[in-house]
Design a protein around this motif. Structure first.
Motif: not given
Length: 140
Positions: A110-123
């Motif tokens: 999953i790619v999640v966008a926040e205010d200042l950056r994007c995060r990659a999440i694996a589950m």
């Protein structure tokens, strides 16, 4: 002057029901939706806008404790840095990809966008006791 054309009456095909819309069992739930909601909730836990207890039934014990520990470290860092608190905007899920390992095991990115950056999440999600549960969680 008007022109009229003969309209063909054809049967409109009904779309085939997918596993996401059949029945109410956990095996029939679309795993992408489950992964999406858990990923967004996990990022909100790290941001301090959601209590980690809300994810207790979706995470196994190891993932729950790791997320709780990381949220505590983040909270302590914010307190120690004395940085001005920013208004938190809700993270937005940009994409979800799911790989089916077996009927009871799926892995998602999953790619999640926040205010200042994007995060990659694996589950890794496993079907246990008729509910999807995260057994491995990595948040970048």
């Amino acid at each position: 002057m008007t022109a009229t054309t003969a309209r063909r009456l054809t049967a409109v095909p009904t779309p085939a029901r997918t596993a996401a819309t059949q029945g109410a069992g956990a095996a029939n739930v679309d795993v992408r939706l489950v992964a999406r909601s858990i990923a967004q909730a996990a990022v909100e836990v790290l941001a301090g806008t959601r209590p980690v207890q809300q994810l207790a039934r979706f995470l196994d014990a190891d993932c729950y404790l790791a997320l709780q520990h990381r949220a505590g470290l983040t909270r302590d860092f914010v307190v120690r840095s004395r940085a001005p608190q920013r208004i938190h905007l809700s993270p937005m899920v940009r994409s979800v990809r799911v790989c089916r390992i077996s009927d009871e095991i799926h892995e998602a990115t999953i790619v999640v966008a926040e205010d200042l950056r994007c995060r990659a999440i694996a589950m890794r999600l496993e079907l246990s006791a008729s509910a999807w549960q995260v057994t491995a969680l990595e948040i970048g």
